[in-house]
Scaffold this motif. Sequence first.
Motif, PDB file in Angstrom:
ATOM      1  N   GLY A   1      42.294  43.706  52.609  1.00 49.00           N
ATOM      2  CA  GLY A   1      42.941  42.865  53.019  1.00 49.00           C
ATOM      3  C   GLY A   1      42.531  41.220  52.631  1.00 49.00           C
ATOM      4  O   GLY A   1      43.009  40.053  53.208  1.00 49.00           O
ATOM      5  N   THR A   2      41.872  41.204  51.661  1.00 45.67           N
ATOM      6  CA  THR A   2      41.503  39.983  50.958  1.00 45.67           C
ATOM      7  C   THR A   2      42.703  39.500  50.084  1.00 45.67           C
ATOM      8  O   THR A   2      43.449  40.360  49.644  1.00 45.67           O
ATOM      9  N   ALA A   3      42.531  38.412  49.412  1.00 44.84           N
ATOM     10  CA  ALA A   3      43.537  37.872  48.858  1.00 44.84           C
ATOM     11  C   ALA A   3      43.244  38.208  47.080  1.00 44.84           C
ATOM     12  O   ALA A   3      42.302  38.320  46.812  1.00 44.84           O
ATOM     13  N   PRO A   4      44.535  38.107  46.248  1.00 41.96           N
ATOM     14  CA  PRO A   4      44.397  38.237  45.074  1.00 41.96           C
ATOM     15  C   PRO A   4      43.798  36.859  44.462  1.00 41.96           C
ATOM     16  O   PRO A   4      44.138  35.726  45.034  1.00 41.96           O
ATOM     17  N   VAL A   5      43.440  36.998  43.192  1.00 42.20           N
ATOM     18  CA  VAL A   5      42.931  35.802  42.590  1.00 42.20           C
ATOM     19  C   VAL A   5      42.721  35.951  41.061  1.00 42.20           C
ATOM     20  O   VAL A   5      42.504  37.161  40.700  1.00 42.20           O
ATOM     21  N   ARG A   6      42.887  35.040  40.352  1.00 44.49           N
ATOM     22  CA  ARG A   6      42.759  35.161  38.540  1.00 44.49           C
ATOM     23  C   ARG A   6      41.492  34.462  38.260  1.00 44.49           C
ATOM     24  O   ARG A   6      41.095  33.009  38.902  1.00 44.49           O
ATOM     25  N   LEU A   7      40.784  35.006  37.461  1.00 47.53           N
ATOM     26  CA  LEU A   7      39.449  34.656  36.874  1.00 47.53           C
ATOM     27  C   LEU A   7      39.494  34.458  35.459  1.00 47.53           C
ATOM     28  O   LEU A   7      40.354  35.178  34.623  1.00 47.53           O
ATOM     29  N   THR A   8      39.075  33.443  34.839  1.00 44.46           N
ATOM     30  CA  THR A   8      39.171  33.217  33.407  1.00 44.46           C
ATOM     31  C   THR A   8      37.731  32.830  32.770  1.00 44.46           C
ATOM     32  O   THR A   8      37.251  31.944  33.413  1.00 44.46           O
ATOM     33  N   GLY A   9      37.512  33.361  31.606  1.00 45.82           N
ATOM     34  CA  GLY A   9      36.105  33.310  31.026  1.00 45.82           C
ATOM     35  C   GLY A   9      36.416  32.891  29.790  1.00 45.82           C
ATOM     36  O   GLY A   9      37.374  33.139  29.058  1.00 45.82           O
ATOM     37  N   PRO A  10      35.165  32.817  29.013  1.00 47.63           N
ATOM     38  CA  PRO A  10      35.369  32.549  27.484  1.00 47.63           C
ATOM     39  C   PRO A  10      35.878  33.521  26.581  1.00 47.63           C
ATOM     40  O   PRO A  10      36.613  33.512  25.804  1.00 47.63           O
ATOM     41  N   ALA A  11      35.987  34.856  27.223  1.00 51.42           N
ATOM     42  CA  ALA A  11      36.445  36.004  26.317  1.00 51.42           C
ATOM     43  C   ALA A  11      37.625  36.633  26.824  1.00 51.42           C
ATOM     44  O   ALA A  11      38.318  37.250  26.217  1.00 51.42           O
ATOM     45  N   GLY A  12      38.369  36.045  27.966  1.00 54.01           N
ATOM     46  CA  GLY A  12      39.578  36.608  28.639  1.00 54.01           C
ATOM     47  C   GLY A  12      39.620  36.342  29.891  1.00 54.01           C
ATOM     48  O   GLY A  12      38.999  35.484  30.580  1.00 54.01           O
ATOM     49  N   THR A  13      40.809  36.850  30.603  1.00 52.42           N
ATOM     50  CA  THR A  13      41.186  36.458  32.095  1.00 52.42           C
ATOM     51  C   THR A  13      41.523  37.870  32.628  1.00 52.42           C
ATOM     52  O   THR A  13      41.691  38.949  32.199  1.00 52.42           O
ATOM     53  N   VAL A  14      40.962  37.659  33.899  1.00 52.12           N
ATOM     54  CA  VAL A  14      41.245  39.108  34.925  1.00 52.12           C
ATOM     55  C   VAL A  14      42.015  38.515  35.998  1.00 52.12           C
ATOM     56  O   VAL A  14      41.439  37.613  36.803  1.00 52.12           O
ATOM     57  N   ALA A  15      43.060  39.440  36.456  1.00 54.92           N
ATOM     58  CA  ALA A  15      43.801  39.151  37.419  1.00 54.92           C
ATOM     59  C   ALA A  15      43.391  40.101  38.737  1.00 54.92           C
ATOM     60  O   ALA A  15      43.579  41.344  38.557  1.00 54.92           O
ATOM     61  N   LEU A  16      42.563  39.802  39.789  1.00 57.90           N
ATOM     62  CA  LEU A  16      42.113  40.696  40.663  1.00 57.90           C
ATOM     63  C   LEU A  16      43.220  40.856  41.797  1.00 57.90           C
ATOM     64  O   LEU A  16      44.080  39.865  42.295  1.00 57.90           O
ATOM     65  N   GLU A  17      43.486  42.057  42.292  1.00 56.83           N
ATOM     66  CA  GLU A  17      44.687  42.295  42.898  1.00 56.83           C
ATOM     67  C   GLU A  17      44.189  41.962  44.501  1.00 56.83           C
ATOM     68  O   GLU A  17      44.764  41.798  45.507  1.00 56.83           O
ATOM     69  N   ARG A  18      42.720  41.939  44.669  1.00 57.32           N
ATOM     70  CA  ARG A  18      42.067  41.559  46.075  1.00 57.32           C
ATOM     71  C   ARG A  18      40.665  41.098  45.603  1.00 57.32           C
ATOM     72  O   ARG A  18      40.497  41.144  44.414  1.00 57.32           O
TER      73      ARG A  18
END
Length: 198
Positions: free
Chosen positions: A100-117
């Motif tokens: 039930g938590t929200a999706p969010v997108r994270l970016t670091g120096p080596a790449g990006t991760v799209a969390l579904e929750r």
Amino acid sequence: MTKEIKILAEASGRHVHLCQADLKALFGPEAELEPKRLLGDGGGGYISQYKVTVEGADGKSCLCTVLGPLRKESQVEFSFTEARAIGLVPPLGDSGVLGGTAPVRLTGPAGTVALERGLFVARRHAHVCVKDAQELGIQDGDPIRVRVAGPRAMVFDEVVAHVPPPFVPMTLSAFHVDYDEWNAAALFLEPYVYMSKP
């Protein structure tokens, strides 16, 4: 008279917990978390050397500290004010309980991760040492009451008690809130509160 125990109150700013795969994706295959500063009283948490960009709406974003140790699944904890500043309105939630938590997108120096929750605002909670839990007659997950004295006296209800197993070397209880509630109660003036059963 209701029994109360005086405990320390601590504020929690926005932060990220990462799993192993997301750490490597964001910071590279050789990345390892290293403690910069320990947190709490024996729980093993620490501030790491890394920060990650949390992407919100309309191009808004902010830097966020990565805490260790690694988790089984990544999660992002904000206050409502911090989240709304980048166009997000996450639900209330509990650490490690990500349904039930929200999706969010994270970016670091080596790449990006799209969390579904994983994005949420943590419910107010207290890490209660075994001694204090036994004295109050509470168990892990029970609701407790926290009273704030001082110029902005108030009572926090629906506080979740986190009681560790007996082998965890925690000896001091602590009440944790985000900076929205910390400032509302002026806890920076007197960071001690009174914990009791509801």
